[in-house]
Design a protein around this motif. Structure first.
Motif, PDB file in Angstrom:
ATOM      1  N   TYR A 236       0.802  -1.217   0.000  1.00 22.54           N
ATOM      2  CA  TYR A 236       0.000   0.000   0.000  1.00 22.54           C
ATOM      3  C   TYR A 236       0.838   1.272   0.000  1.00 22.54           C
ATOM      4  O   TYR A 236       0.313   2.337  -0.309  1.00 22.54           O
ATOM      5  CB  TYR A 236      -0.921   0.019   1.222  1.00 22.54           C
ATOM      6  CG  TYR A 236      -1.866  -1.152   1.270  1.00 22.54           C
ATOM      7  CD1 TYR A 236      -3.043  -1.149   0.534  1.00 22.54           C
ATOM      8  CD2 TYR A 236      -1.583  -2.280   2.037  1.00 22.54           C
ATOM      9  CE1 TYR A 236      -3.920  -2.226   0.568  1.00 22.54           C
ATOM     10  CE2 TYR A 236      -2.445  -3.361   2.080  1.00 22.54           C
ATOM     11  CZ  TYR A 236      -3.605  -3.331   1.345  1.00 22.54           C
ATOM     12  OH  TYR A 236      -4.467  -4.403   1.373  1.00 22.54           O
ATOM     13  N   ARG A 260       0.334   4.297  -2.355  1.00 16.11           N
ATOM     14  CA  ARG A 260       0.271   3.942  -3.763  1.00 16.11           C
ATOM     15  C   ARG A 260      -1.022   4.455  -4.391  1.00 16.11           C
ATOM     16  O   ARG A 260      -1.044   4.830  -5.554  1.00 16.11           O
ATOM     17  CB  ARG A 260       0.374   2.429  -3.935  1.00 16.11           C
ATOM     18  CG  ARG A 260       1.732   1.855  -3.534  1.00 16.11           C
ATOM     19  CD  ARG A 260       1.795   0.361  -3.798  1.00 16.11           C
ATOM     20  NE  ARG A 260       3.096  -0.169  -3.437  1.00 16.11           N
ATOM     21  CZ  ARG A 260       4.150  -0.208  -4.255  1.00 16.11           C
ATOM     22  NH1 ARG A 260       4.029   0.262  -5.494  1.00 16.11           N
ATOM     23  NH2 ARG A 260       5.301  -0.706  -3.863  1.00 16.11           N
ATOM     24  N   ASN A 261      -2.102   4.441  -3.605  1.00 14.77           N
ATOM     25  CA  ASN A 261      -3.378   4.995  -4.038  1.00 14.77           C
ATOM     26  C   ASN A 261      -3.712   6.135  -3.089  1.00 14.77           C
ATOM     27  O   ASN A 261      -3.970   5.920  -1.909  1.00 14.77           O
ATOM     28  CB  ASN A 261      -4.472   3.927  -4.017  1.00 14.77           C
ATOM     29  CG  ASN A 261      -5.802   4.430  -4.555  1.00 14.77           C
ATOM     30  OD1 ASN A 261      -5.985   5.626  -4.786  1.00 14.77           O
ATOM     31  ND2 ASN A 261      -6.737   3.531  -4.743  1.00 14.77           N
ATOM     32  N   SER A 262      -3.705   7.362  -3.593  1.00 13.45           N
ATOM     33  CA  SER A 262      -3.873   8.524  -2.716  1.00 13.45           C
ATOM     34  C   SER A 262      -5.265   8.610  -2.112  1.00 13.45           C
ATOM     35  O   SER A 262      -5.488   9.396  -1.190  1.00 13.45           O
ATOM     36  CB  SER A 262      -3.580   9.814  -3.499  1.00 13.45           C
ATOM     37  OG  SER A 262      -4.441   9.925  -4.628  1.00 13.45           O
ATOM     38  N   ASP A 264      -6.801   5.984  -0.636  1.00 13.84           N
ATOM     39  CA  ASP A 264      -6.860   5.093   0.519  1.00 13.84           C
ATOM     40  C   ASP A 264      -6.584   5.879   1.799  1.00 13.84           C
ATOM     41  O   ASP A 264      -5.796   6.836   1.784  1.00 13.84           O
ATOM     42  CB  ASP A 264      -5.837   3.965   0.387  1.00 13.84           C
ATOM     43  CG  ASP A 264      -6.259   2.927  -0.635  1.00 13.84           C
ATOM     44  OD1 ASP A 264      -7.466   2.813  -0.887  1.00 13.84           O
ATOM     45  OD2 ASP A 264      -5.380   2.237  -1.181  1.00 13.84           O
ATOM     46  N   ASN A 709     -12.372   2.834  -4.151  1.00 12.62           N
ATOM     47  CA  ASN A 709     -11.260   3.781  -4.240  1.00 12.62           C
ATOM     48  C   ASN A 709     -10.351   3.507  -5.426  1.00 12.62           C
ATOM     49  O   ASN A 709      -9.486   4.335  -5.746  1.00 12.62           O
ATOM     50  CB  ASN A 709     -10.422   3.740  -2.952  1.00 12.62           C
ATOM     51  CG  ASN A 709     -11.133   4.398  -1.796  1.00 12.62           C
ATOM     52  OD1 ASN A 709     -12.092   5.130  -1.980  1.00 12.62           O
ATOM     53  ND2 ASN A 709     -10.666   4.134  -0.588  1.00 12.62           N
ATOM     54  N   ARG A 710     -10.514   2.374  -6.095  1.00  9.61           N
ATOM     55  CA  ARG A 710      -9.665   2.001  -7.215  1.00  9.61           C
ATOM     56  C   ARG A 710     -10.360   2.149  -8.565  1.00  9.61           C
ATOM     57  O   ARG A 710      -9.794   1.764  -9.594  1.00  9.61           O
ATOM     58  CB  ARG A 710      -9.174   0.566  -7.037  1.00  9.61           C
ATOM     59  CG  ARG A 710      -8.075   0.482  -5.991  1.00  9.61           C
ATOM     60  CD  ARG A 710      -8.020  -0.837  -5.270  1.00  9.61           C
ATOM     61  NE  ARG A 710      -6.925  -0.840  -4.296  1.00  9.61           N
ATOM     62  CZ  ARG A 710      -6.996  -0.261  -3.105  1.00  9.61           C
ATOM     63  NH1 ARG A 710      -8.091   0.379  -2.748  1.00  9.61           N
ATOM     64  NH2 ARG A 710      -5.958  -0.290  -2.276  1.00  9.61           N
ATOM     65  N   PRO A 712     -11.586   4.701 -11.286  1.00  5.66           N
ATOM     66  CA  PRO A 712     -11.484   6.123 -11.673  1.00  5.66           C
ATOM     67  C   PRO A 712     -12.860   6.765 -11.785  1.00  5.66           C
ATOM     68  O   PRO A 712     -13.811   6.180 -12.300  1.00  5.66           O
ATOM     69  CB  PRO A 712     -10.777   6.061 -13.042  1.00  5.66           C
ATOM     70  CG  PRO A 712     -10.044   4.756 -13.033  1.00  5.66           C
ATOM     71  CD  PRO A 712     -10.895   3.813 -12.234  1.00  5.66           C
ATOM     72  N   ARG A 715     -14.222   6.865  -7.387  1.00 14.29           N
ATOM     73  CA  ARG A 715     -13.553   7.070  -6.104  1.00 14.29           C
ATOM     74  C   ARG A 715     -13.757   8.462  -5.531  1.00 14.29           C
ATOM     75  O   ARG A 715     -13.617   8.674  -4.321  1.00 14.29           O
ATOM     76  CB  ARG A 715     -12.071   6.767  -6.234  1.00 14.29           C
ATOM     77  CG  ARG A 715     -11.336   7.553  -7.299  1.00 14.29           C
ATOM     78  CD  ARG A 715      -9.955   6.973  -7.508  1.00 14.29           C
ATOM     79  NE  ARG A 715      -9.185   7.686  -8.523  1.00 14.29           N
ATOM     80  CZ  ARG A 715      -7.980   7.301  -8.951  1.00 14.29           C
ATOM     81  NH1 ARG A 715      -7.444   6.200  -8.445  1.00 14.29           N
ATOM     82  NH2 ARG A 715      -7.325   7.985  -9.855  1.00 14.29           N
TER      83      ARG A 715
END
Length: 795
Positions: A236, A260-262, A264, A709-710, A712, A715
């Motif tokens: 993450y 890695r995913n802003s 989260d 959240n993943r 596009p 999210r």
């Protein structure tokens, strides 16, 4: 146990080795005179260079007794040994060494550690590999063992502010009165201090004392942030080795990390690592600005570590109720700041703020601030939301606000006049009552009660109450314990009452009701467990005499509704760990906890059927009286699963003894409205199943956007994944039916199971579920699936 010697003593040890022997002899003579204690002094040096080794671990093998060498390589141990033990010396990059220590006397020594060349491989960068990852592995491998330090002390200072003010706000009447207390920060924005007692009285959000990154999950209120040092952190977080400072053994590494995913709910920041010991020295982090988190923003945290333990840290967070902030017209937010320092007793400092002009008499201003129009409005709103009582500014408050007006199928409309005295009249005694009139049944309902807070260090309350009203079945003591903190009508959920009984009364039928008249006296008490910090065990003992209707008043004429009388003694024990409580006068509220909460409810009593002239004779063959008893166990917990979301589960089981009317039995809560109730069966008709022995399991999982959240575009909506499973099973003996022949309850011989899947956090206020019956699917009177919604606010 002291950890290190003084700087003067350390320098003398380094200057001359013979001094160690002399001092040891003197200390040995002192030990012989005072007792069989063992004192060990010495230094740890490198075999190759002869230089001292700082932060070397010195501890007895197989125990948690130990210390670490200081910057000069010196160490000091004062212990009580009963048998010979092995003292182990270790440091990163060196081979460990063990020495046997005999009990008694003093020992002086110089320990020489040889370098281990295989450790140097961690310092080389492999092409194509991330150099930060092996450094983090070394930090995890050298996680310090928590040691209790004699005389340790921790001071925590917490402050609350309203921030986000502009000069345009001060032109408004509500905020104008607060201009005298505005404080200007270094960035030229305005904040206003909030009295600590006012902020903590209504905010049950529990800020942790530390966000320790050595823990895999760092709890914050109802959230838990995944630590960058967690074993699953590489899935993450992204890590970057940005710098290394110092030279030789005193090198420090800087590792930056970011999600890695802003979207989260993760942190971004920097770690500083001491290469000599592979322990953290400093941590700076903040919540990712795009994180899919409600009402919480700008969380910032900085901690300083010494020997792997936090010695000083600061934390700040902003609670923001707005969904999208307008930079031209921002809405004031709640700013929370906290600082703590561990070690010797110190006075914690408040966050540095620059004063604006307040006038000469600052003490008078501070005393008048809580009575300003702004804070009176905030206190009124907070008190009403948390207790259900509406302050009026005098000694008399409006009672439960739902008692002002009832809209239901049994009374159609019922107008009430509730009231309750507050602390203005008496700081320990509260008088309460109401009178209501129902249009359909043309009946007068009433309530009168008194509660007295005893003058004891811990909370002890005596209460007495008499009332006459319609009560929803299932609102017994076990049902109320299941719905703690509820201020709805008769402990129904807010959604079920408003949308099931008020907005759509024709399809509501959330639960059957019975006419009930009660006289009750009770005693509440707090008991403190081993921690001694907060109430851990809460008890309630109640004695009640009741007159209860045998059936639903809609099924019989109101005048012909039969009653039975009962008298019972009940006791409730509540066990909670790590949970904050808030006492608002005589009202108790419980905050969030991640530990299980256990509640035990026991009741015993007697009952007798009531007969009167004009009623049909009873056709039962058994006596119309008897004894009864019941025992219930409830366990519920809010579990943070980190990146896996959160799980709320409840298990309730119980048994009743003796023959009794169904009004005294456990009824499985049904909900035939369009709303979703997390503590009821949402596809189960209200008058279906009752039991004298039962078990129920409720489980709700919230994914916190682990999938949404993943996606596009999606999210940005901050949606949540929802799953729920509910199970019930119980039995009902035939002997109960003859006492209440009108009731239609059946025995639940086959387990009832329903499950649901949904989308949560719609516009941050609503959840939508699709609920399915997994058993009893062939019942033609009930659909096997349905859509349900609820209003729900969650961080």
């Amino acid at each position: 146990m002291k950890r290190s010697v003084t700087p003067v003593f350390s320098s003398l040890i380094g200057q001359h080795k013979r001094l160690i022997t002399c001092l040891s002899a003197l200390v040995c003579a002192w030990c012989i005179a005072t007792g069989a204690e063992t004192i060990i002094v010495g230094e740890v040096v490198s075999a190759g260079t002869g230089e001292p080794i700082a932060n070397a671990s010195v501890y007895f093998a197989g125990t948690k007794i130990g210390t670490a060498s200081d910057s000069t390589g010196s160490f000091f141990l004062h212990v009580d040994l009963r048998a010979p033990m092995k003292l182990k010396f270790s440091a990163v990059g060196y081979k460990s060494q063990r020495l046997e220590i005999q009990p008694g006397g003093s020992k002086g020594m110089q320990v020489v550690l040889e370098e281990r060349s295989t450790e140097l491989a961690e310092l080389f960068v492999v092409p194509g590999a991330n150099p930060a990852l092996p450094l983090l592995d070394s930090v995890r491998a050298h996680k310090p063992v928590p040691l209790k330090k004699a005389g340790s002390h921790e001071e925590v200072a917490r402050s609350y502010y309203l921030s986000g003010f502009t000069k345009r706000h001060l032109e408004r009447r509500l905020w104008r009165s607060a201009a005298a207390w505005m404080v200007q920060e270094s960035d030229s924005t305005l904040v206003m201090p909030i009295p600590k007692d006012l902020a903590e009285q209504y905010a049950l959000l529990e800020m942790p004392p530390h966000l320790d990154v050595y823990r895999s999950l760092m709890p914050f209120g109802s959230l838990s942030f995944l630590s960058p040092l967690a074993g699953s952190g590489t899935a993450y977080y992204q890590y970057f080795l940005v710098d290394s400072t110092g030279s030789g053994a005193a090198k420090s590494y800087r590792i930056r990390f970011r999600p890695r995913n802003s979207f989260d709910p993760l942190l971004t920041g920097e770690l500083r690592i001491d290469s000599g010991t592979w322990v953290l020295s400093d941590v700076t982090c903040r919540l990712s600005p795009k994180a899919s988190v409600n009402y919480l923003s700008d969380v910032q945290y900085h901690a300083h570590y010494q020997h792997g333990r936090i010695t000083k840290d600061t934390m700040s967070a902003v609670l923001d109720i707005t969904s999208r902030r307008d930079s031209l017209r921002p809405f004031p937010t709640l700013l929370i700041r906290q600082s703590s320092e561990s070690g010797l007793p110190v006075e914690a400092e408040e966050p540095a703020l620059t004063r604006t002009e307040r006038g000469a008499d600052t003490s008078g201003v501070a005393g008048a601030m809580p009575e300003s129009p702004l804070f009176r409005c905030a206190r009124w709103l907070g008190y009403t939301v948390h207790t259900g009582y509406m302050p009026t500014g005098s000694f008399l408050d409006i009672g439960h606000i739902e008692e002002l007006l009832h809209l239901n199928r049994y009374e159609t409309v019922a107008f009430g006049l509730p009231f309750r005295t507050n602390a203005r009249l008496s700081p320990r005694v509260s008088l309460e009552g109401y009178v209501a009139y129902g249009v359909r049944d043309r009946g007068v309902k009433y309530k009168a009660g008194v509660q007295w807070l005893l003058p004891t260090p811990r909370r002890h309350l005596l209460g007495a109450q008499v009332w006459d009203r319609y009560v929803y079945v299932g609102s017994d003591r076990a049902g109320r314990a299941q719905r703690e903190n509820s201020i709805g009508y008769n402990n129904l959920s807010f959604n079920s009452y408003v949308f099931g009984e008020v907005v759509y009364p024709g399809i509501g039928y959330v639960a059957p009701v019975r006419r009930r008249q009660d006289a009750t006296v009770w005693w509440e008490a707090d008991w403190v467990g081993a921690s001694g910090a907060r109430p851990l065990v809460e008890t309630e003992l109640a004695l009640s005499a009741s007159r209860i209707g045998l059936s639903d008043p809609l099924q019989t004429a109101y005048a012909d509704t039969r009653f039975f009388r009962s008298m019972g003694l009940s006791g409730t024990v509540r066990l909670g760990w790590g949970q904050r409580t808030a006492d608002l006068f005589v009202t108790r509220k419980h905050g969030m906890t991640h530990w299980p909460v256990v509640q035990i409810v026991a009741e015993a009593g007697s009952w007798s059927l009531e007969t009167s002239e004009g009623q049909a004779p009873r056709t039962v063959t058994s006596p119309g009286y008897g004894m009864y008893g019941s025992l219930h166990l409830l366990v519920h917990q809010h579990v943070n699963l980190g990146m896996g979301g959160q799980l709320d589960w409840l298990v309730r089981a119980g048994a009743s003894f003796g023959r009794m009317p169904t009004a005294l039995l456990t009824v499985f809560g049904g909900n035939s409205s369009v709303t979703y109730d997390p503590l009821a069966f949402n596809l189960l008709p209200a008058r279906t199943y009752a039991a004298d022995r039962y078990i129920m399991v409720h489980a709700d999982w919230n994914g916190r956007g682990i999938l949404f959240n993943r996606i596009p575009g999606v999210r940005y909506l901050r949606l949540r994944e929802l799953l729920e499973v509910k199970f019930a099973y119980g039995g009902l003996r035939d002997s109960h039916y003859v006492l209440s022949p009108i009731d239609t309850y059946r025995s639940l011989d086959i387990p009832y199971v329903e499950a649901g899947v949904g989308i949560g956090n719609i516009l941050r206020i609503a959840d939508l579920y699709a609920v399915f019956r997994l058993t009893d699917v062939h019942n033609p009177q009930v659909p096997w699936w349905g859509i349900r919604f609820r209003l729900h606010l969650s961080m």
